[in-house]
Motif scaffolding. Structure first.
Motif, PDB file in Angstrom:
ATOM      1  N   GLN A   7       3.780  -4.456  -5.474  1.00 55.93           N
ATOM      2  CA  GLN A   7       3.292  -4.230  -4.119  1.00 55.93           C
ATOM      3  C   GLN A   7       3.136  -2.740  -3.817  1.00 55.93           C
ATOM      4  O   GLN A   7       3.898  -1.918  -4.308  1.00 55.93           O
ATOM      5  N   GLY A   8       2.167  -2.427  -2.964  1.00 58.07           N
ATOM      6  CA  GLY A   8       2.000  -1.112  -2.371  1.00 58.07           C
ATOM      7  C   GLY A   8       1.987   0.053  -3.335  1.00 58.07           C
ATOM      8  O   GLY A   8       1.231   0.084  -4.298  1.00 58.07           O
ATOM      9  N   ASN A   9       2.849   1.030  -3.025  1.00 58.05           N
ATOM     10  CA  ASN A   9       2.900   2.260  -3.811  1.00 58.05           C
ATOM     11  C   ASN A   9       3.283   2.010  -5.260  1.00 58.05           C
ATOM     12  O   ASN A   9       2.796   2.693  -6.152  1.00 58.05           O
ATOM     13  N   GLN A  10       4.164   1.037  -5.490  1.00 60.04           N
ATOM     14  CA  GLN A  10       4.561   0.732  -6.861  1.00 60.04           C
ATOM     15  C   GLN A  10       3.359   0.259  -7.668  1.00 60.04           C
ATOM     16  O   GLN A  10       3.162   0.687  -8.810  1.00 60.04           O
ATOM     17  N   ALA A  11       2.540  -0.613  -7.083  1.00 61.07           N
ATOM     18  CA  ALA A  11       1.363  -1.124  -7.780  1.00 61.07           C
ATOM     19  C   ALA A  11       0.396   0.009  -8.112  1.00 61.07           C
ATOM     20  O   ALA A  11      -0.103   0.096  -9.237  1.00 61.07           O
ATOM     21  N   GLN A  12       0.138   0.871  -7.145  1.00 55.11           N
ATOM     22  CA  GLN A  12      -0.784   1.983  -7.372  1.00 55.11           C
ATOM     23  C   GLN A  12      -0.225   2.956  -8.400  1.00 55.11           C
ATOM     24  O   GLN A  12      -0.940   3.454  -9.258  1.00 55.11           O
ATOM     25  N   ASP A  47       9.198  -2.486 -19.120  1.00 54.72           N
ATOM     26  CA  ASP A  47       9.938  -3.374 -18.211  1.00 54.72           C
ATOM     27  C   ASP A  47       9.396  -3.311 -16.785  1.00 54.72           C
ATOM     28  O   ASP A  47       9.443  -4.301 -16.061  1.00 54.72           O
ATOM     29  N   ASP A  48       8.867  -2.168 -16.374  1.00 53.41           N
ATOM     30  CA  ASP A  48       8.324  -2.028 -15.018  1.00 53.41           C
ATOM     31  C   ASP A  48       7.052  -2.853 -14.814  1.00 53.41           C
ATOM     32  O   ASP A  48       6.748  -3.241 -13.690  1.00 53.41           O
ATOM     33  N   VAL A  49       6.305  -3.092 -15.876  1.00 54.76           N
ATOM     34  CA  VAL A  49       5.052  -3.851 -15.756  1.00 54.76           C
ATOM     35  C   VAL A  49       5.191  -5.291 -16.258  1.00 54.76           C
ATOM     36  O   VAL A  49       4.231  -6.056 -16.186  1.00 54.76           O
TER      37      VAL A  49
END
Length: 119
Positions: A7-12, A47-49
């Motif tokens: 979501q949001g900033n994390q996705a970008q 792991d983040d993706v």
């Protein structure tokens, strides 16, 4: 099992990081060490993706790196009998194709594979 959507900033941020990695792999044609930096980023941030559509891009990049390295080694070994040039040129074309296709899919917000959760 469903795909997770950041979501949001994390996705970008993750999408930007993926684009930067494509750039690092492309830059490796001029500065080889940039591919080493990119593959390290792939493994550190995997792991983040995980379970997102960006995981397919990370896997695509990692496979491009490892298979590209394999064929580069084979090509250099085969330089002795001159066919190595063909292998090296074919490898370079294949890598460019994968980087362009990957970046275009990333730009369009598409995963690299139809079913991200498969394989």
């Amino acid at each position: 099992m469903n795909e997770i959507t950041p979501q949001g900033n994390q996705a970008q941020s993750l999408k930007t990081l993926t684009a930067v990695n494509y750039g690092l792999y492309a830059l490796s044609f001029l500065i080889g060490i940039s591919a080493i930096v990119a593959i390290i980023i792939n493994y550190v941030k995997l792991d983040d993706v995980r379970n997102t559509w960006l995981e397919s891009h990370f896997r695509w990049q990692m496979r491009t790196f490892w298979f590209g390295l394999l064929w580069a080694v084979v090509g250099f070994i085969l330089l002795i009998i001159l066919i190595g040039w063909v292998v090296l040129v074919a490898n370079a074309i294949w890598i460019v194709y994968r980087l362009v296709k990957g970046f275009l899919n990333l730009n369009d917000g598409k995963p690299m594979y139809q079913n991200v959760m498969a394989g």
